[in-house]
Scaffold this motif. Structure first.
Motif, PDB file in Angstrom:
ATOM      1  N   ASN A 246       0.816  -1.218   0.000  1.00  0.00           N
ATOM      2  CA  ASN A 246       0.000   0.000   0.000  1.00  0.00           C
ATOM      3  C   ASN A 246       0.849   1.269   0.000  1.00  0.00           C
ATOM      4  OD1 ASN A 246      -2.557  -1.357   0.134  1.00  0.00           O
ATOM      5  ND2 ASN A 246      -2.137  -1.797   2.283  1.00  0.00           N
ATOM      6  N   ASP A 247       2.173   1.106  -0.045  1.00  0.00           N
ATOM      7  CA  ASP A 247       3.069   2.266  -0.042  1.00  0.00           C
ATOM      8  C   ASP A 247       3.439   2.678  -1.467  1.00  0.00           C
ATOM      9  OD1 ASP A 247       3.017   2.130   2.679  1.00  0.00           O
ATOM     10  OD2 ASP A 247       5.045   1.347   2.905  1.00  0.00           O
ATOM     11  N   LEU A 248       3.671   3.969  -1.623  1.00  0.00           N
ATOM     12  CA  LEU A 248       4.210   4.505  -2.867  1.00  0.00           C
ATOM     13  C   LEU A 248       5.633   4.978  -2.613  1.00  0.00           C
ATOM     14  CD1 LEU A 248       1.207   6.589  -4.270  1.00  0.00           C
ATOM     15  CD2 LEU A 248       2.172   4.502  -5.248  1.00  0.00           C
ATOM     16  N   ILE A 291       6.096   9.942   4.543  1.00  0.00           N
ATOM     17  CA  ILE A 291       4.935  10.802   4.731  1.00  0.00           C
ATOM     18  C   ILE A 291       3.727   9.895   4.932  1.00  0.00           C
ATOM     19  CG2 ILE A 291       3.595  12.721   3.818  1.00  0.00           C
ATOM     20  CD1 ILE A 291       6.578  13.325   4.116  1.00  0.00           C
ATOM     21  N   PRO A 292       3.174   9.815   6.149  1.00  0.00           N
ATOM     22  CA  PRO A 292       2.044   8.908   6.413  1.00  0.00           C
ATOM     23  C   PRO A 292       0.791   9.308   5.628  1.00  0.00           C
ATOM     24  CG  PRO A 292       3.078   9.667   8.458  1.00  0.00           C
ATOM     25  CD  PRO A 292       3.614  10.519   7.363  1.00  0.00           C
ATOM     26  N   MET A 296      -1.087   4.562  -1.357  1.00  0.00           N
ATOM     27  CA  MET A 296      -2.248   4.027  -2.056  1.00  0.00           C
ATOM     28  C   MET A 296      -3.416   3.840  -1.102  1.00  0.00           C
ATOM     29  SD  MET A 296      -1.445   3.738  -5.236  1.00  0.00           S
ATOM     30  CE  MET A 296      -2.777   2.710  -5.859  1.00  0.00           C
ATOM     31  N   PRO A 297      -4.660   4.001  -1.615  1.00  0.00           N
ATOM     32  CA  PRO A 297      -5.831   3.712  -0.777  1.00  0.00           C
ATOM     33  C   PRO A 297      -5.813   2.257  -0.318  1.00  0.00           C
ATOM     34  CG  PRO A 297      -6.464   4.846  -2.798  1.00  0.00           C
ATOM     35  CD  PRO A 297      -5.028   4.458  -2.962  1.00  0.00           C
ATOM     36  N   LYS A 305      -4.842   5.297   3.849  1.00  0.00           N
ATOM     37  CA  LYS A 305      -3.882   5.059   2.777  1.00  0.00           C
ATOM     38  C   LYS A 305      -2.570   4.566   3.370  1.00  0.00           C
ATOM     39  CE  LYS A 305      -5.736   8.850  -0.034  1.00  0.00           C
ATOM     40  NZ  LYS A 305      -5.421  10.172  -0.635  1.00  0.00           N
ATOM     41  N   GLY A 306      -1.753   4.018   2.504  1.00  0.00           N
ATOM     42  CA  GLY A 306      -0.413   3.640   2.903  1.00  0.00           C
ATOM     43  C   GLY A 306       0.475   4.875   3.006  1.00  0.00           C
TER      44      GLY A 306
END
Length: 338
Positions: A246-248, A291-292, A296-297, A305-306
């Motif tokens: 879920n992370d970018l 950055i929390p 991604m949703p 979000k991630g």
């Protein structure tokens, strides 16, 4: 997770379809109500539970949802057989359904002279499209294709899979894709080609590997149930971001001066907005800024979000004058400004 279907069938979480069928046969024969006339109420409850567990775990799509979100995840899907209301496993499950499933696995058989063979009828197919990937809120789930055959003896053609490449923007914002297909159908004993437009509702948070199934949308053939048409969601490469769960992740280029003295990053997001990120800390090799809630949703947690993870590529100067070297050395050695 609620009801533990694996525990009900006494199998491990990696059980194959053969393992599930063996477990079901053993337990269904033991707990069929007609084999337990002295404790019929308890047997009916057990028999229903065993049948429900087998029905969910032998359906690849429902099993994926169940493994990730448990029984509650399955309840999110409305059932065309239940007036559009949500129900366990995507449909209402009662003793009659359990007997229908028993009939499909064992064929018509009487366990005792008083058993009503009329209760063994094949369940109707819904003919609707479904999706799974652990990201529910798409379409209701449908049974996975089976090749053992229907109660009428017809075999089902193997499923047809096609990749559907999607952008990270589609996974972030959601989108609707229209897929035009052509297939052969048998009408009045003659073969004809028809065209149809299938709608795929891509939900925010979907991932690569999500499968969208349109039951029996393959070519019709004599003596065979048409194949299921399956679209497997794929992810296109992105020029700014890479996805991990879920992370970018993005890599930003900095000069050595910016890495040591700070800067403000301007990062274009997938929703067409721009995020301004002050970077006041010293950026050293391997440093990553997180950055929390800017990744991604997360489909199973609406509104969440991630993380956005920023990595850095610091560009060192290729040459320095003697004066610059002396000045930098004085500063880094604690000598103060020249």
């Amino acid at each position: 997770m609620g009801v533990d279907y694996y525990e009900i069938l006494k199998v491990g979480r990696n059980a194959s379809e053969d393992d599930l069928k063996k477990a079901y046969k053993r337990l269904a024969m033991r707990w069929h109500p007609d084999k337990n006339p002295d404790s019929k109420a308890e047997a009916e409850a057990k028999f229903k539970q065993i049948s429900e567990a087998f029905e969910v775990l032998t359906d690849a799509q429902k099993r994926t949802i169940y493994d990730q979100y448990g029984e509650e995840g399955l309840k999110e899907f409305p059932s065309s057989e239940n007036g559009g209301r949500a129900s366990r496993g995507g449909r209402s499950f009662n003793t009659r359904n359990a007997e229908d499933l028993f009939s499909e696995v064992f064929g018509k058989m009487n366990l005792n002279p008083g058993m009503r063979s009329a209760s063994f009828n094949s369940r109707p197919k819904s003919g609707r499209a479904f999706a799974h990937d652990g990201l529910f809120g798409t379409e209701p789930l449908h049974g996975s294709p089976k090749s053992e055959g229907t109660s009428q003896g017809s075999r089902k053609a193997p499923p047809i899979e096609n990749k559907l490449p999607c952008t990270l923007e589609e996974f972030y914002n959601g989108s609707i894709r229209k897929m035009k297909i052509s297939r052969n159908v048998i009408t009045m004993g003659k073969m004809a080609t028809v065209e149809e437009v299938l709608t795929i509702n891509i939900k925010p948070g979907w991932k690569k590997g999500t499968k969208v199934t349109f039951p029996e949308k393959g070519n019709e053939q004599a003596g065979l149930v048409p194949a299921d048409l399956i679209f497997v969601i794929d992810e296109k490469p992105h020029e700014v971001f890479k996805r991990e769960g879920n992370d970018l992740i993005t890599t930003q280029k900095l000069t050595l001066a910016e890495a040591l003295t700070g800067c403000i990053l301007s990062i274009p997001l997938l929703n067409l907005k721009t995020l301004s990120v002050p970077c006041t800390e010293i950026v050293y090799p391997g440093y990553e800024k997180v950055i929390p809630n800017e990744g991604m949703p997360i489909a199973k947690e609406p509104g969440k979000k991630g993380n956005l993870r920023i990595k850095f590529d610091v560009k060192f100067p290729t040459q320095l004058s003697t004066e610059q070297r002396v000045s930098i050395k004085k500063v880094l050695n604690g000598g103060g400004s020249p």
